[in-house]
Design an enzyme around this catalytic site. Structure first.
Site, PDB file in Angstrom:
ATOM      1  N   ALA A   7      24.738   0.978  -2.551  1.00 18.08           N
ATOM      2  CA  ALA A   7      23.708   1.202  -3.567  1.00 18.08           C
ATOM      3  C   ALA A   7      22.370   1.556  -2.939  1.00 18.08           C
ATOM      4  O   ALA A   7      21.837   0.814  -2.110  1.00 18.08           O
ATOM      5  CB  ALA A   7      23.554  -0.043  -4.444  1.00 18.08           C
ATOM      6  N   ASP A  99      22.238  -0.043   4.959  1.00 16.88           N
ATOM      7  CA  ASP A  99      23.038   1.182   5.019  1.00 16.88           C
ATOM      8  C   ASP A  99      23.091   1.752   6.432  1.00 16.88           C
ATOM      9  O   ASP A  99      24.128   2.273   6.859  1.00 16.88           O
ATOM     10  CB  ASP A  99      22.522   2.224   4.027  1.00 16.88           C
ATOM     11  CG  ASP A  99      21.048   2.568   4.219  1.00 16.88           C
ATOM     12  OD1 ASP A  99      20.316   1.806   4.901  1.00 16.88           O
ATOM     13  OD2 ASP A  99      20.618   3.604   3.662  1.00 16.88           O
TER      14      ASP A  99
END
Length: 243
Positions: A7, A99
């Protein structure tokens, strides 16, 4: 089955499967009442693992939605100082976006002779890892959409239509000057990546993110791995399950 989530601040990628196979995948909007559009009806989800750089309010809303919908905890995985032979260069690893760490760990599973990871999203991140698994550090730059938005809002008299162009010769109109200039900056970044890869004796370049193919079109000789963050998250989830 397990559900993996990558996300960002506005969009997410999801992947449904088991430890061996991906059964379904898709993208969604964090602001949507159903951020997992396209998910098969009533999947028997037993584990949820999340990699996110979303603002805390959006992260909390996403976690609440997932737990309410599937009735199991949604576990957020963050950056770490080390895992499986990969070692983070950050002294305070919690300040690295999850990430980036998960993309590096995904790359580390298959490219152990040294690599660069380029994530061409809203921001562009570049990270280098040598063959011993040592993260050498990296860079964070504004991405294409961020640069366009900056020119549109902070230089209001520069009127142009943003276009996905790969030309880097000097422009002969304001539109060309802007669009060719953005490509020119990206090409210069690619030259620096090539030079660093040579200096650090790295073997592979991997690219992910929404503008990955644009960078390849500008000369980045890289392996395109669209789900690289999810690959790293999947490996970590499997390792945690085995503990």
């Amino acid at each position: 089955m397990r559900l993996l989530i990558d996300a960002g601040n506005t969009r997410l990628k999801w992947q449904l499967g088991d430890r061996q196979n991906v059964l379904a995948s898709g993208v969604g909007d964090l602001s949507s009442p159903d951020p997992l559009q396209g998910l098969p009806p009533e999947p028997r989800v037993r584990r949820i693992s999340v990699s996110t750089v979303a603002a805390e309010a959006r992260r909390e809303a996403l976690v609440a939605h997932l737990e309410r919908r599937f009735g199991v905890p949604a576990v957020c995985h963050w950056s770490e100082s080390r895992r499986g032979g990969l070692r983070n260069a950050y002294q305070d690893c919690q300040r690295m976006g999850a990430d980036r760490w998960h993309a590096m760990y995904g790359a580390w599973q298959r490219h152990r002779e040294g690599f660069a990871v380029v994530d061409a999203g809203s921001a562009v991140t570049v990270d280098y890892v040598d063959q011993s698994g040592q993260h050498l550090g990296g860079f964070i730059l504004p991405g294409l959409k961020m640069m366009i938005r900056s020119l549109q809002t902070d230089a209001a008299r520069i009127l142009f239509d943003p276009e996905q162009v790969l030309q880097i010769e000097p422009g002969v109109s304001t539109g060309e000057c802007v669009n060719h200039g953005l490509a020119w900056l990206s090409a210069a970044m690619i030259d620096r990546i090539r030079a660093d890869v040579s200096t650090f004796a790295l073997r592979d370049i991997l690219v992910t993110g929404g503008d990955a193919e644009r960078l390849q079109g500008l000369g980045l000789n890289a392996v395109h791995v669209p789900d690289l963050v999810l690959q790293g998250l999947a490996a970590i989830d499997s390792e945690e399950l085995a503990i």
